[in-house]
Design an enzyme around this catalytic site. Structure first.
Site, short mmCIF file in Angstrom:
data_model
loop_
_atom_site.label_atom_id
_atom_site.label_comp_id
_atom_site.label_asym_id
_atom_site.label_seq_id
_atom_site.Cartn_x
_atom_site.Cartn_y
_atom_site.Cartn_z
N THR A 238 42.91 -16.46 14.99
CA THR A 238 42.82 -15.25 15.80
C THR A 238 42.48 -14.06 14.92
O THR A 238 41.64 -13.22 15.27
CB THR A 238 44.15 -15.00 16.54
OG1 THR A 238 44.40 -16.09 17.43
CG2 THR A 238 44.11 -13.72 17.33
N GLU A 242 39.23 -11.56 15.23
CA GLU A 242 39.39 -10.14 15.49
C GLU A 242 38.86 -9.27 14.36
O GLU A 242 38.36 -8.17 14.58
CB GLU A 242 40.86 -9.82 15.75
CG GLU A 242 41.46 -10.55 16.94
CD GLU A 242 40.65 -10.39 18.22
OE1 GLU A 242 39.92 -9.39 18.34
OE2 GLU A 242 40.74 -11.26 19.09
#
Length: 450
Positions: A238, A242
């Site tokens: 993640t 991001e």
């Protein structure tokens, strides 16, 4: 093509339905609300895109590894007083998250050099970036690069409280100077509206100075790393996804508008365009119809005809589902074009981050300061020093290093057994000593004044 301002990663396993995942990706509504409420951001995004294009057109390339100072803000429920309890995640989980991140940004991730499929092997580039915990805070004090803040909030609603964890006044933690630090907030995220789970999000570059406090990443504690209290479905990527947004990358697929009136929206919820690269990346194929599954040798999704779009391909190729900026369950690559955009951002809008004077710890372990009494059998004195620094340790010192204020290592000693170090040949100023023993790591600011 649509400019995506705020992006949410969706890296879910196959047990979660595509419909739920689509609800989770609320970037379009947040983007358009941000454009309406903050025209300075829209102008900033346009300027960043234009500047990046100029840098790319000049065929500029990065020649050295870029070290980026990171601070991880753990915003945890107030009843989780012990580190490692609940969403007050352990140092080991933070180290694991940084390990995954640094593997992905150095092309040393486990999929290299033999990924599950080799369709885009020739387009796979090496960002050559390293994310290192800061060892000095904005006030000049030594730090492990981690803050821990108790909050009475059970969770932060990603739909309605997307920035609340970033301010003490809204029961979160204030950002450190975003021009010098990459702020990562790790907390419990929720979606009161239902229909999916938000794992993380980040603003694309372009925030004006007056609300730069929003800059950085927000990640659910169960998807930061792969160990500890991380979800069994977390691959730890993640943060990889991001940070791609944070450095200027869009998703690799086209997205519908929240109100059905965007440039890609067709009749009855269909999409009428495929390219989501905003003109900066030409080596990711056109794609839509988000893929959430695993990418294996036989994966053959092809949702758009690449011959209909301006790109690097002279044939119609498969969708690049293995790209870190896709939503597939398995991913492992950035393209050279994407790396160009990230480097352009670090040489433009985020150049102060690239050239930050913050001292950093890049050894992959969490350093602790003497104030935390982590190494009780160690004494470093006098501090300030006129040159001679005495080091008394009851435990064997495995490595000892000293860095200057900009993070450059000026001294490294393995199996240190002496009692003193002479710093008198160096200029007056601040330095950082990093001592590793079998009991832990100690980082301390040293003041040299001759």
């Amino acid at each position: 093509m649509k400019i995506i301002i705020l992006s949410f990663s969706v890296l879910l396993n196959l047990q979660i339905t595509a419909q739920e995942n689509l609800k989770k990706c609320i970037s379009t509504s947040l983007a358009e609300k941000e454009l309406i409420s903050n025209p300075d951001y829209a102008e900033g995004r346009a300027n960043v895109i234009a500047e990046n294009k100029i840098w790319l057109q000049n065929d500029s390339q990065e020649k050295i590894t870029i070290n980026i100072p990171v601070v991880v803000h753990i915003v945890h429920r107030s009843n989780y007083t012990q580190i490692g309890q609940g969403n007050n995640i352990s140092n080991a989980q933070i180290e694991d998250a940084l390990r995954v991140l640094n593997e992905d940004y150095s092309k040393t991730n486990p999929e290299y050099p033999n990924p599950p499929r080799n369709t885009f092997l020739n387009y796979w580039g090496n960002p050559d970036m390293k994310f290192c915990l800061a060892t000095i805070d904005p006030d000049g004090n030594s730090t492990s690069g981690i803050t821990r803040t108790p909050t009475t909030k059970l969770s932060f609603d990603a739909d309605t409280e997307s920035n609340d964890m970033k301010k003490t006044s809204t029961l979160g933690k204030d950002a450190w100077d975003p021009s010098n630090y990459l702020n990562i907030w790790v907390c419990n995220l929720s979606n009161a509206g239902g229909g999916g789970v938000t794992l993380g999000y980040a603003y694309l570059p372009g925030l004006p100075n007056w609300n730069a406090w929003k800059d950085g990443l927000v990640i659910d504690y169960q998807y930061f790393g792969t160990i500890g209290v991380a979800s069994s479905s977390s691959d730890g990527r993640t943060a990889t996804h991001e940070i791609g947004h944070y450095l200027g990358l869009n998703h690799t697929f086209a997205e519908a508008s929240w109100n059905g009136q965007g440039p890609c929206d067709g009749p009855q919820g269909t999409l009428q365009c495929c390219d989501n690269d905003n003109g900066n990346v030409d080596d990711t194929p056109a794609a839509k119809d988000i893929y959430f599954g695993n990418v294996i040798s036989s994966t053959n999704n092809n949702t758009c005809n690449d011959l209909s779009y301006a790109n690097a391909f002279n044939t119609d190729v498969l969708d690049m589902d293995e790209n870190f900026m896709a939503y597939s369950n398995t991913s492992w690559m950035f393209t050279n074009g994407q790396i160009g955009v990230m480097n352009a951002t670090l040489n433009g809008y985020r150049s102060s981050l690239k050239n930050s004077t913050v001292s950093v710890n890049c050894n992959g372990s969490v350093g602790t300061s003497l104030n935390n009494n982590q190494l009780e059998n160690l004494d470093i004195y006098p501090n300030p020093t006129h040159g001679k620094l005495n080091i008394a340790s009851a435990d064997k010192i495995i490595t000892l290093s000293i860095t200057n204020i900009i993070g450059k290592e000026i001294l490294f000693i393995k199996d240190f057994s002496a009692n003193t170090i002479d710093l008198s040949s160096y200029k007056n100023g601040f330095y950082f000593i990093n001592i590793n023993t079998d009991k832990g790591t100690h980082i301390e600011k040293i003041i040299l004044t001759k």
